[in-house]
Design a protein around this motif. Structure first.
Motif, PDB file in Angstrom:
ATOM      1  N   GLY A 184     -22.666  -0.778  35.916  1.00 27.85           N
ATOM      2  CA  GLY A 184     -21.654  -1.133  36.803  1.00 27.85           C
ATOM      3  C   GLY A 184     -21.932  -2.341  37.702  1.00 27.85           C
ATOM      4  O   GLY A 184     -20.969  -2.664  38.453  1.00 27.85           O
ATOM      5  N   THR A 185     -23.046  -3.102  37.464  1.00 33.93           N
ATOM      6  CA  THR A 185     -23.340  -4.295  38.137  1.00 33.93           C
ATOM      7  C   THR A 185     -22.314  -5.392  37.700  1.00 33.93           C
ATOM      8  O   THR A 185     -21.912  -6.236  38.810  1.00 33.93           O
ATOM      9  CB  THR A 185     -24.850  -4.867  37.861  1.00 33.93           C
ATOM     10  N   ASP A 186     -22.025  -5.373  36.637  1.00 28.70           N
ATOM     11  CA  ASP A 186     -20.998  -6.358  36.198  1.00 28.70           C
ATOM     12  C   ASP A 186     -19.605  -6.143  36.982  1.00 28.70           C
ATOM     13  O   ASP A 186     -19.033  -7.077  37.223  1.00 28.70           O
ATOM     14  CB  ASP A 186     -20.926  -6.459  34.574  1.00 28.70           C
ATOM     15  N   ARG A 187     -19.183  -4.993  37.131  1.00 28.76           N
ATOM     16  CA  ARG A 187     -18.115  -4.644  37.695  1.00 28.76           C
ATOM     17  C   ARG A 187     -17.984  -5.166  39.472  1.00 28.76           C
ATOM     18  O   ARG A 187     -17.127  -5.621  39.766  1.00 28.76           O
ATOM     19  CB  ARG A 187     -17.846  -3.084  37.644  1.00 28.76           C
ATOM     20  N   LEU A 188     -19.374  -4.548  39.726  1.00 29.63           N
ATOM     21  CA  LEU A 188     -19.328  -5.104  41.369  1.00 29.63           C
ATOM     22  C   LEU A 188     -19.366  -6.676  41.351  1.00 29.63           C
ATOM     23  O   LEU A 188     -18.793  -7.069  42.165  1.00 29.63           O
ATOM     24  CB  LEU A 188     -20.766  -4.615  41.893  1.00 29.63           C
ATOM     25  N   LEU A 189     -19.972  -7.319  40.540  1.00 31.15           N
ATOM     26  CA  LEU A 189     -19.983  -8.623  40.577  1.00 31.15           C
ATOM     27  C   LEU A 189     -18.661  -9.234  40.474  1.00 31.15           C
ATOM     28  O   LEU A 189     -17.973 -10.541  40.936  1.00 31.15           O
ATOM     29  CB  LEU A 189     -20.953  -9.387  39.452  1.00 31.15           C
TER      30      LEU A 189
END
Length: 301
Positions: A184-189
């Protein structure tokens, strides 16, 4: 021409909207400084980190692209040094002229490149930023501090603390380490990055100062035309010399055709430069770039 117009007009609508929002006090005068800081320290670094973490840093065209960037900066810097000697500019004025010629509006640049060249363009632009931001910032500080004792710490501290530079370094390290951005880090970024450019363009408009467009008309016009027309022509020549492919050449020229950065005003005030002239240059270049960027894109794309 229609494609170029479709890519650029939404960006300038946001800039104009930001100007009128600030002028009418909406959503409040305290909003703009906070929005600009939030974008500068959080949203925009997220965009740069995400772009560089996934950039094709093994692209064989990258060394030539960065060579063209350095060559263009060197030619422009040499011209500025000659002009300083001819006109006997003091540091307070030379620093303004240098920033007006070499600094660039990153929000407008990435928005234009993303709209016209898509994800591939953003990746290449992020790599260019990783090189350009520290070099141009050091040059600006040196120009404004010429003739004064400037310690290495005073020169380098603003550079190593710059959130854009730190984001570029972190993104490049993640890229080279092979670490995958997941859970989910990619989505947050992506969410943070997607908010950066629209807010940045609104802040660019809010920072415009039309009241500063008086006094030194000759200096304002000369510096603006140099930045918006001559500098991209120099960049084009450098791209041809090093043999850049078409997309890389267009992105390089577009980056060197951008108006100067609004943050140049802050640095100029901090280091005792001619802030009145700097504010006028920022405003005039931003206004003229609505036409000059379209011309440059039509010619080089």
């Amino acid at each position: 021409m229609i494609e170029v117009l479709e890519s650029l007009w939404p960006l300038f609508v946001l800039i104009v909207a930001g100007y009128y929002m600030q002028k009418r006090g909406f959503p409040g005068q305290a909003f703009w400084p906070g929005a600009e800081r939030f974008n500068y320290f959080i949203l925009f670094p997220a965009l740069l980190f995400k772009s560089l973490a996934t950039a094709p840093l093994n692209d064989p065209a990258l060394p030539r692209l960065l060579t063209a960037v350095v060559l263009a900066l060197a030619v422009c810097s040499a011209g500025l040094l000659v002009a300083r000697r001819v006109h006997a500019w003091p540091a307070a004025r030379f620093g303004v002229m240098l920033q007006g010629t070499l600094r660039f509006n990153t929000y407008l640049g990435l928005a234009a490149i993303g709209g016209f060249f898509g994800k591939e363009g953003l990746l290449l632009a992020a790599v260019m930023l990783a090189l350009l931001v520290p070099i141009v910032n050091v040059m600006a500080v040196l120009a404004l501090s010429a003739g004064r004792d400037t310690s290495l710490k005073a020169l380098l501290l603003p550079i190593v603390k710059n959130p854009l530079i730190l984001a570029c370094l972190a993104g490049a390290l993640v890229n080279q380490s092979g670490v995958e951005i997941k859970w989910g880090t990619d989505r947050l970024l992506a969410l943070l990055a997607g908010s950066s450019l629209p807010l940045g363009l609104l802040c660019v408009g809010a920072a415009l100062k039309p009241g500063e467009l008086h006094g030194e008309v000759g200096a304002l016009v000369t510096n603006s035309l140099t930045r918006l027309l001559l500098v991209p022509a120099i960049a084009f020549g450098c791209a041809v010399i090093v043999g850049l492919p078409a997309i890389e050449r267009s992105i390089l020229v577009l980056f060197f055709a951008l108006p100067t950065a609004p943050t140049a005003y802050v640095l100029t005030r901090q280091l005792g430069g001619d802030s009145h002239l700097m504010a006028g240059i920022i405003t005039l270049q931003t206004l003229l770039s609505a036409a000059s960027l379209m011309l440059v894109l039509i010619l080089v794309v």
